[in-house]
Scaffold this motif. Structure first.
Motif, short mmCIF file in Angstrom:
data_model
loop_
_atom_site.label_atom_id
_atom_site.label_comp_id
_atom_site.label_asym_id
_atom_site.label_seq_id
_atom_site.Cartn_x
_atom_site.Cartn_y
_atom_site.Cartn_z
N VAL A 1 1.11 -1.43 0.06
CA VAL A 1 -0.11 -0.06 -0.29
C VAL A 1 1.33 1.02 0.40
N PHE A 2 1.09 2.18 -0.79
CA PHE A 2 1.08 2.95 -0.95
C PHE A 2 0.68 4.70 -0.70
N ARG A 3 1.54 5.98 -1.10
CA ARG A 3 1.19 7.02 -0.30
C ARG A 3 -0.18 7.17 -1.07
N GLY A 4 -0.91 8.03 -0.05
CA GLY A 4 -2.55 8.44 -1.36
C GLY A 4 -3.17 6.89 -1.32
N GLY A 5 -3.24 5.93 -0.56
CA GLY A 5 -3.68 4.10 -0.50
C GLY A 5 -3.78 3.07 -2.20
N ALA A 6 -2.99 3.82 -3.06
CA ALA A 6 -3.15 3.02 -4.02
C ALA A 6 -2.12 2.03 -4.11
N SER A 7 -2.71 0.25 -4.33
CA SER A 7 -2.02 -0.65 -3.70
C SER A 7 -1.81 -1.24 -4.68
N SER A 8 -0.26 -2.40 -5.02
CA SER A 8 -0.07 -3.28 -5.55
C SER A 8 -0.25 -5.06 -4.92
N PRO A 9 -0.54 -5.99 -5.55
CA PRO A 9 -0.27 -7.09 -5.22
C PRO A 9 1.37 -7.32 -4.73
N ALA A 10 1.53 -7.99 -3.84
CA ALA A 10 3.17 -8.05 -2.99
C ALA A 10 3.36 -9.57 -2.93
N ARG A 11 4.26 -9.89 -4.03
CA ARG A 11 4.85 -11.35 -4.54
C ARG A 11 6.04 -11.59 -2.88
N ALA A 12 6.01 -12.65 -2.85
CA ALA A 12 6.47 -13.42 -1.07
C ALA A 12 8.13 -14.01 -2.08
N LEU A 13 9.17 -13.08 -1.52
CA LEU A 13 10.62 -13.47 -2.22
C LEU A 13 11.17 -14.93 -1.50
N GLY A 14 10.54 -14.89 -0.44
CA GLY A 14 11.42 -15.46 1.00
C GLY A 14 11.90 -14.27 2.32
N PRO A 15 12.87 -14.81 3.13
CA PRO A 15 13.64 -14.18 4.29
C PRO A 15 15.06 -14.29 3.81
N LEU A 16 15.46 -13.01 3.74
CA LEU A 16 16.94 -13.16 3.08
C LEU A 16 17.79 -13.46 4.30
N PRO A 17 19.24 -14.60 4.08
CA PRO A 17 19.74 -15.31 4.33
C PRO A 17 20.25 -14.80 5.42
N ALA A 18 20.57 -14.36 6.49
CA ALA A 18 21.67 -13.42 6.31
C ALA A 18 20.31 -12.41 8.00
N THR A 19 19.38 -12.07 7.81
CA THR A 19 18.69 -11.92 9.02
C THR A 19 17.17 -11.98 8.99
N GLY A 20 17.48 -12.59 7.87
CA GLY A 20 15.64 -13.55 8.21
C GLY A 20 14.27 -12.67 7.91
N ARG A 21 14.72 -11.20 7.82
CA ARG A 21 13.90 -10.32 6.87
C ARG A 21 12.94 -10.75 5.98
#
Length: 564
Positions: free
Chosen positions: A97-117
């Motif tokens: 969800v962007f500024r002003g409320g516009a939105s788009s689907p978010a595709r999951a890429l997975g957790p980063l290798p070091a931090t898990g984010r």
């Protein structure tokens, strides 16, 4: 008259507000740290002050959102989310969800290798592209999108831009050193800033909360080796890391310092490899999952014990393919690596992080197959085939191999029997080189040219005439044209850029657009070479369809990862 008075009062109020804002900003720049004595210890006089604007405004985590983001080419946004349930699998039905409320689907890429984010990819909606580019909120329930306007308006930091300098990743490796991955510091191939001109900055929240400023020990390509922060530094709260070049502001950063932890956990399989293997393979992929099984099955049969796959934003069924391979007994582990044109950095990461897991590592793509003409006679493959290649003198740190480039071989679509059995015509001249690398011999700088690594003093490279790489480079046009999206290498010009026209990285006779050249199916055909096709048919059946093509080999080779 009353109207003019109201306008005059409003103007005076605006001027007053502007003056207050300027004064506050000036105060922040002049007094960035609460304790100026500590600042003098952290930053030598020849360095610029740690700029608040460069670090704080672009890396602070927004309240309640827990997201940071970077804007990639093509209006793609990579958003990083540190979720409370970070150990769980990524949520698939997410929304940006962007500024002003516009939105788009978010595709999951997975957790980063070091931090898990958790990393998510979404496309910035057109109405928001002319506005200030704030980091989007990532919502995990479609029912909350309608109420997200307040959260998407004004609380998120401005997105970092991939076109600018950026620190995008870090990892703690052997001995506690910290590898920091940064774009825009060493801009030209083989031209690196001296490590003495770079400092590693550890901070909390913003540069005003810096806890350490330490000199980098190596600087090469996009990889910088840093000492860890002092052992007395508390790690109960998030500690950020960035770089600063002499005379310049610190680089905006997405990276965090995370205490050492097991680096080999696999987001795709949820497992952790144990034990050191003799030979591993490392590759970076994007939307090539359909090639993966053939590549893994073949190389596991001839001696590769474990596979590390860096996922560069795949949109196909890579996760399912890896899951099937691991259930069949193959050791395949994936790393989320969404950063564009960072192939050299990903391979440096692989060489450093997996040093304790592998003695040797081969760095090849999934359209490249190690092969020796001496293997045409055995009825079955054995792991000793590759293991014998690594039986060399102790000072050999790298075994180099020539590449044979195969053409479309008359194919107009992807061959159902696979690349090794479907493409049988190649160019006559061997070119390039790939290498099997002894990881303990790799130079501390981790410098590589994709095909091979710089070695530590005391080690040398050796060419092998017993083995080569079959590179199925020029495939059926529908497969080859995918390369026009973007090249993977940092210093290789994209196909669509009208630069370096005589470079060996360019395909002869190919233009700058994804338009099939005349006669493409029959190009690059100078030698009819069916050796590997015949070998794989005998070993694995047509299209890798027999039992050997579906399960890993059980071997008895000493040091093998396979059990009898």
């Amino acid at each position: 008259m009353q109207s003019r008075r109201r306008h005059a009062a409003a103007a005076a109020l605006s001027v007053t507000a502007l003056l207050v804002f300027i004064c506050v900003q000036a105060g922040l720049v002049a007094f960035p740290l609460r304790d100026t004595r500590s600042r003098s210890l952290l930053v030598p006089p020849r360095w610029l002050p740690l700029g608040l604007r460069a670090v704080r405004a672009e890396t602070a985590t927004p309240a309640g959102a827990g997201t940071e983001a970077v804007l990639l080419p093509g209006w793609e946004v990579i958003t990083l989310v540190r979720r409370p349930d970070a150990a769980s699998a990524p949520v698939q039905n997410a929304t940006c969800v962007f500024r002003g409320g516009a939105s788009s689907p978010a595709r999951a890429l997975g957790p980063l290798p070091a931090t898990g984010r958790h990393a998510y990819s979404c496309i910035m909606p057109e109405p928001t592209r002319t506005q200030q580019h704030d980091a989007p909120l990532v919502l995990f329930s479609a029912s909350t999108v309608g109420n997200a306007d307040d959260g998407a308006s004004g609380r998120s930091p401005e997105m970092l831009k991939w076109s600018d300098r950026i620190v995008y990743e870090s990892v703690v490796i052997d001995g506690g050193d910290v590898l920091v991955f940064a774009k825009g510091v060493n801009r030209r191939k083989k031209v690196n800033r001296p490590a003495a001109d770079i400092r590693c900055l550890y901070y909390r929240g913003d540069a005003g909360n810096a806890v350490a400023s330490l000199p980098a020990t190596t600087s090469a390509q996009q990889v910088f080796r840093c000492p860890p922060p002092p052992a007395t530094t508390p790690v109960d709260r998030e500690l950020r890391v960035t770089l600063a070049v002499v005379g310049e502001e610190p680089i905006p950063s997405l990276a965090t310092y995370d205490p050492p932890r097991r680096p080999d956990s696999s987001p795709a399989t949820g497992s952790t490899p144990s034990g050191k293997r003799l030979i591993c393979a490392c590759t970076m992929v994007r939307d090539v999952a359909k090639f993966l099984r053939e590549w893994v099955v073949y190389h596991a049969a001839v001696g590769v014990d474990r596979f590390y796959v860096y996922d560069n934003g795949t949109e196909d069924d890579l996760v399912d393919q890896v899951r099937h391979l691991t259930s069949d007994g193959f050791e395949v582990f994936t790393m989320t690596w969404p950063w564009p044109k960072t192939l050299e950095a990903a391979l440096s990461h692989g060489a450093a992080v997996h040093r304790d897991s592998c003695e040797w590592m081969v760095f090849i793509d999934v359209d490249e197959f190690l092969f020796s003409p001496h293997w045409v006679h055995p009825e079955n493959p054995t792991k000793s085939m590759l293991h014998s290649i690594t039986t060399v003198e102790k000072d050999i740190g790298q075994v180099s191999m020539w590449c044979a480039d195969f053409g479309p071989s008359g194919q107009t679509v992807h061959p159902k029997e696979g690349v090794t059995q479907g493409y049988t015509c190649r160019r006559q001249v061997m070119e390039r080189r790939k290498s099997l690398v002894r990881l303990d011999a790799v130079d501390r700088s981790l410098t590589n040219s994709v095909h091979y690594f710089m070695l530590q003093p005391g080690f040398r490279s050796k060419w092998s005439t017993r083995i080569r790489v079959n590179h199925y480079k020029y495939q059926a046009w529908d497969e080859f044209k995918v390369k026009f999206r973007r090249r993977a290498s940092t210093y290789t010009v994209d196909w669509t850029d009208k630069k370096n026209l005589r470079s060996n990285d360019r395909t002869p006779g190919l233009g700058f657009e994804a338009v099939e050249p005349a006669g493409w199916p029959h190009r690059f055909c100078e030698v009819n070479d069916t050796l590997l096709r015949d070998v794989t048919r005998r070993w694995f059946g047509l299209g890798f369809g027999n039992k050997l093509g579906r399960r890993r080999i059980i071997g008895t080779t000493p040091g093998s990862s396979y059990n009898v």
